[in-house]
Scaffold this active site. Structure first.
Site, mmCIF file in Angstrom:
data_model
loop_
_atom_site.group_PDB
_atom_site.id
_atom_site.type_symbol
_atom_site.label_atom_id
_atom_site.label_comp_id
_atom_site.label_asym_id
_atom_site.label_seq_id
_atom_site.Cartn_x
_atom_site.Cartn_y
_atom_site.Cartn_z
ATOM 1 N N ASP A 1 3.682 12.238 -6.529
ATOM 2 C CA ASP A 1 2.813 10.806 -5.468
ATOM 3 C C ASP A 1 2.073 10.698 -5.456
ATOM 4 O O ASP A 1 1.278 12.278 -4.870
ATOM 5 C CB ASP A 1 4.709 10.775 -4.883
ATOM 6 C CG ASP A 1 4.561 9.164 -4.589
ATOM 7 O OD1 ASP A 1 3.991 8.427 -4.822
ATOM 8 O OD2 ASP A 1 5.802 9.210 -3.228
ATOM 9 N N ASN B 1 -1.264 8.367 -5.701
ATOM 10 C CA ASN B 1 -2.078 8.241 -6.412
ATOM 11 C C ASN B 1 -3.020 7.257 -6.354
ATOM 12 O O ASN B 1 -3.837 6.934 -5.789
ATOM 13 C CB ASN B 1 -1.852 7.899 -8.084
ATOM 14 C CG ASN B 1 -0.913 9.127 -8.763
ATOM 15 O OD1 ASN B 1 -1.174 10.080 -8.409
ATOM 16 N ND2 ASN B 1 -0.836 9.022 -10.313
ATOM 17 N N GLY B 2 -1.719 6.420 -5.445
ATOM 18 C CA GLY B 2 -2.059 5.093 -4.516
ATOM 19 C C GLY B 2 -3.419 5.059 -3.246
ATOM 20 O O GLY B 2 -3.930 4.835 -3.416
ATOM 21 N N ARG B 3 -2.735 6.063 -2.573
ATOM 22 C CA ARG B 3 -2.933 6.444 -1.702
ATOM 23 C C ARG B 3 -4.317 6.943 -1.579
ATOM 24 O O ARG B 3 -4.949 6.454 -0.792
ATOM 25 C CB ARG B 3 -2.407 7.140 -0.247
ATOM 26 C CG ARG B 3 -0.736 6.119 -0.024
ATOM 27 C CD ARG B 3 0.325 7.435 0.361
ATOM 28 N NE ARG B 3 0.977 7.405 -0.604
ATOM 29 C CZ ARG B 3 2.163 8.018 -0.552
ATOM 30 N NH1 ARG B 3 2.365 8.536 0.830
ATOM 31 N NH2 ARG B 3 3.262 8.416 -0.947
ATOM 32 N N THR C 1 12.401 3.978 -13.290
ATOM 33 C CA THR C 1 13.335 2.451 -13.849
ATOM 34 C C THR C 1 12.459 1.641 -12.528
ATOM 35 O O THR C 1 13.183 -0.374 -13.054
ATOM 36 C CB THR C 1 14.858 2.575 -13.929
ATOM 37 O OG1 THR C 1 15.327 3.119 -12.952
ATOM 38 C CG2 THR C 1 14.620 4.107 -15.203
ATOM 39 N N GLU C 2 12.390 2.472 -11.709
ATOM 40 C CA GLU C 2 12.162 1.056 -10.134
ATOM 41 C C GLU C 2 11.197 0.892 -10.487
ATOM 42 O O GLU C 2 10.954 -0.236 -10.241
ATOM 43 C CB GLU C 2 12.478 1.555 -8.717
ATOM 44 C CG GLU C 2 14.095 1.804 -8.769
ATOM 45 C CD GLU C 2 14.346 2.443 -9.648
ATOM 46 O OE1 GLU C 2 14.536 3.850 -9.505
ATOM 47 O OE2 GLU C 2 16.080 3.023 -10.000
ATOM 48 N N ASN C 3 9.558 1.153 -10.868
ATOM 49 C CA ASN C 3 8.482 0.968 -11.058
ATOM 50 C C ASN C 3 7.634 -0.709 -11.620
ATOM 51 O O ASN C 3 7.020 -0.729 -11.339
ATOM 52 C CB ASN C 3 8.055 2.819 -11.437
ATOM 53 C CG ASN C 3 7.336 3.270 -10.547
ATOM 54 O OD1 ASN C 3 7.092 4.208 -11.299
ATOM 55 N ND2 ASN C 3 7.141 3.081 -9.723
ATOM 56 N N TRP C 4 8.942 -0.925 -12.493
ATOM 57 C CA TRP C 4 8.751 -2.436 -13.084
ATOM 58 C C TRP C 4 8.560 -2.994 -12.232
ATOM 59 O O TRP C 4 8.504 -3.608 -12.534
ATOM 60 C CB TRP C 4 10.089 -3.103 -13.790
ATOM 61 C CG TRP C 4 10.142 -1.603 -16.078
ATOM 62 C CD1 TRP C 4 11.211 -1.130 -15.347
ATOM 63 C CD2 TRP C 4 9.025 -1.842 -16.624
ATOM 64 N NE1 TRP C 4 11.011 -0.422 -16.502
ATOM 65 C CE2 TRP C 4 9.786 -0.951 -17.375
ATOM 66 C CE3 TRP C 4 7.830 -2.644 -17.061
ATOM 67 C CZ2 TRP C 4 8.987 -0.669 -18.112
ATOM 68 C CZ3 TRP C 4 7.622 -1.888 -18.100
ATOM 69 C CH2 TRP C 4 7.791 -0.926 -18.730
ATOM 70 N N ARG D 1 6.354 -3.451 -9.150
ATOM 71 C CA ARG D 1 4.761 -3.057 -9.485
ATOM 72 C C ARG D 1 4.721 -4.573 -10.204
ATOM 73 O O ARG D 1 5.118 -4.858 -10.280
ATOM 74 C CB ARG D 1 4.859 -2.131 -9.273
ATOM 75 C CG ARG D 1 4.948 -0.789 -8.799
ATOM 76 C CD ARG D 1 4.467 0.366 -9.119
ATOM 77 N NE ARG D 1 4.793 1.574 -8.329
ATOM 78 C CZ ARG D 1 3.975 3.095 -8.015
ATOM 79 N NH1 ARG D 1 3.419 3.108 -8.176
ATOM 80 N NH2 ARG D 1 4.684 3.400 -7.375
HETATM 81 C C1 IPE Z 1 8.523 8.195 -7.485
HETATM 82 O O1 IPE Z 1 7.418 7.702 -7.001
HETATM 83 C C2 IPE Z 1 8.332 7.820 -9.039
HETATM 84 C C3 IPE Z 1 7.020 8.310 -9.527
HETATM 85 C C4 IPE Z 1 6.603 8.957 -9.260
HETATM 86 C C5 IPE Z 1 7.386 7.973 -11.345
HETATM 87 P P1 IPE Z 1 7.096 6.156 -6.225
HETATM 88 O O2 IPE Z 1 5.779 5.793 -5.482
HETATM 89 O O3 IPE Z 1 8.030 4.900 -7.236
HETATM 90 O O4 IPE Z 1 8.730 6.415 -5.203
HETATM 91 P P2 IPE Z 1 8.549 5.213 -3.607
HETATM 92 O O5 IPE Z 1 9.520 3.944 -4.029
HETATM 93 O O6 IPE Z 1 7.722 6.063 -3.026
HETATM 94 O O7 IPE Z 1 10.585 5.963 -3.515
HETATM 95 C C1 IPE Z 2 2.651 7.978 -8.147
HETATM 96 O O1 IPE Z 2 1.884 8.070 -7.269
HETATM 97 C C2 IPE Z 2 2.916 7.228 -9.340
HETATM 98 C C3 IPE Z 2 3.624 6.733 -10.141
HETATM 99 C C4 IPE Z 2 4.738 6.297 -9.186
HETATM 100 C C5 IPE Z 2 3.648 6.003 -11.639
HETATM 101 P P1 IPE Z 2 1.919 6.302 -6.122
HETATM 102 O O2 IPE Z 2 1.277 5.838 -7.018
HETATM 103 O O3 IPE Z 2 3.561 5.533 -6.120
HETATM 104 O O4 IPE Z 2 0.990 6.368 -5.064
HETATM 105 P P2 IPE Z 2 1.453 5.937 -3.317
HETATM 106 O O5 IPE Z 2 2.702 5.908 -3.446
HETATM 107 O O6 IPE Z 2 0.960 4.441 -4.128
HETATM 108 O O7 IPE Z 2 0.068 6.335 -2.927
HETATM 109 MG MG MG Z 3 4.817 6.114 -4.610
#
Ligand code: IPE
Ligand code: IPE
Ligand code: MG
Length: 238
Positions: A14, A16-18, A60-63, A65
């Site tokens: 977790d 990557n986005g930040r 399965t929840e990342n869809w 995004r």
């Molecule tokens: C968990 O991270 C899923 C993966 C690392 C693939 P998320 O970023 O999706 O989880 P939440 O939404 O913060 O719980």
């Molecule tokens: C985890 O990084 C990667 C995936 C869920 C694919 P995030 O994209 O969730 O990073 P944050 O939580 O936004 O920082």
């Molecule tokens: Mg995340």
């Protein structure tokens, strides 16, 4: 075998986005840096005697995004699998993919099947890529298989369910690491992680490297696992 070294580590990658946002870059930049971290950590696992690594790549929840992010992620997974397969195979790593593959694109499924078939007899380590993975979905899928196999209610037990999870041959994870400081499981390895040691690292995934893994291994080695029992050192005469 050194029981102080986890045989199987799961990682909720977790942050990557930040990481990208901090540098004023698009999120896809963070995901690309995240792939480089996977390579480092897989190598470090090999060097430190960890046999299996499960990485949470897409839930399965990342869809949910933004469409552009999902598309960029899928493209990245496809491209990475294609680029890295030769090296993984040479290093003797067996690649397995856990998740609902039927919901992925045809070309992604072909890549996955090719990677799994080519590396199927490798013995140096296992990389379990959890892609379109959900712990709840996995349990639902196992229940469907039980029914399809005609298992009688009296025969339904932990062993018969375990056998129908996505990777029945992998030992349960001994250690689950979540990066980027969040204290939650987010639907990762719910069944297999019942007694996993949990570790939250503040490091954002793209910055995670061998030193972070070493710190996690040292922390793990200091834990006392109880599995609901009482360690022998604590047993006193009654
Ligand atoms: C968990 O991270 C899923 C993966 C690392 C693939 P998320 O970023 O999706 O989880 P939440 O939404 O913060 O719980
Ligand atoms: C985890 O990084 C990667 C995936 C869920 C694919 P995030 O994209 O969730 O990073 P944050 O939580 O936004 O920082
Ligand atoms: Mg995340």
């Amino acid at each position: 075998m050194d029981s102080q070294v986890p045989r199987h580590i799961g990682i909720i990658m977790d942050g990557n986005g930040r990481w990208a946002r901090r540098q004023g870059r698009p999120v896809s930049f963070g995901h690309r840096a995240g792939v480089r971290a996977i390579k480092r950590v897989l190598q470090a696992c090999e060097d430190h005697g960890v046999h299996a690594l499960s990485i949470y790549a897409f839930s399965t929840e990342n869809w949910a995004r933004p469409r552009a992010e999902v598309r960029a992620l899928m493209r990245l997974f496809h491209e990475t699998m294609q680029r890295e397969i030769d090296e993984m195979h040479q290093r003797g790593v067996r690649i397995v993919v856990s998740g609902r593959r039927e919901e992925l694109s045809q070309r992604m499924r072909e890549r996955i099947e090719e990677a799994m078939a080519r590396t199927a007899s490798n013995k140096n380590g296992v990389l379990n890529v959890c892609l379109n993975y959900g712990g709840r979905a996995e349990i639902v899928d196992a229940a469907r298989r039980l029914i399809r196999d005609g298992v009688a209610p009296a025969e339904v037990d932990e062993a018969s369910l375990s056998q129908r999870m996505y990777q029945p041959d992998l030992p349960d994870p001994d250690l689950i690491i979540r990066t980027a400081g969040e204290h939650r499981v987010s639907n990762f390895l719910l069944w297999q992680g019942a007694y996993a040691e949990m570790l939250v690292s503040e490091t954002l995934w793209p910055d995670f490297g061998e030193d972070d893994l070493k710190a996690a291994l040292a922390d793990y080695a200091s834990r006392v696992r109880r599995f609901g029992g009482r360690p022998s050192a604590e047993v006193v005469a009654s």
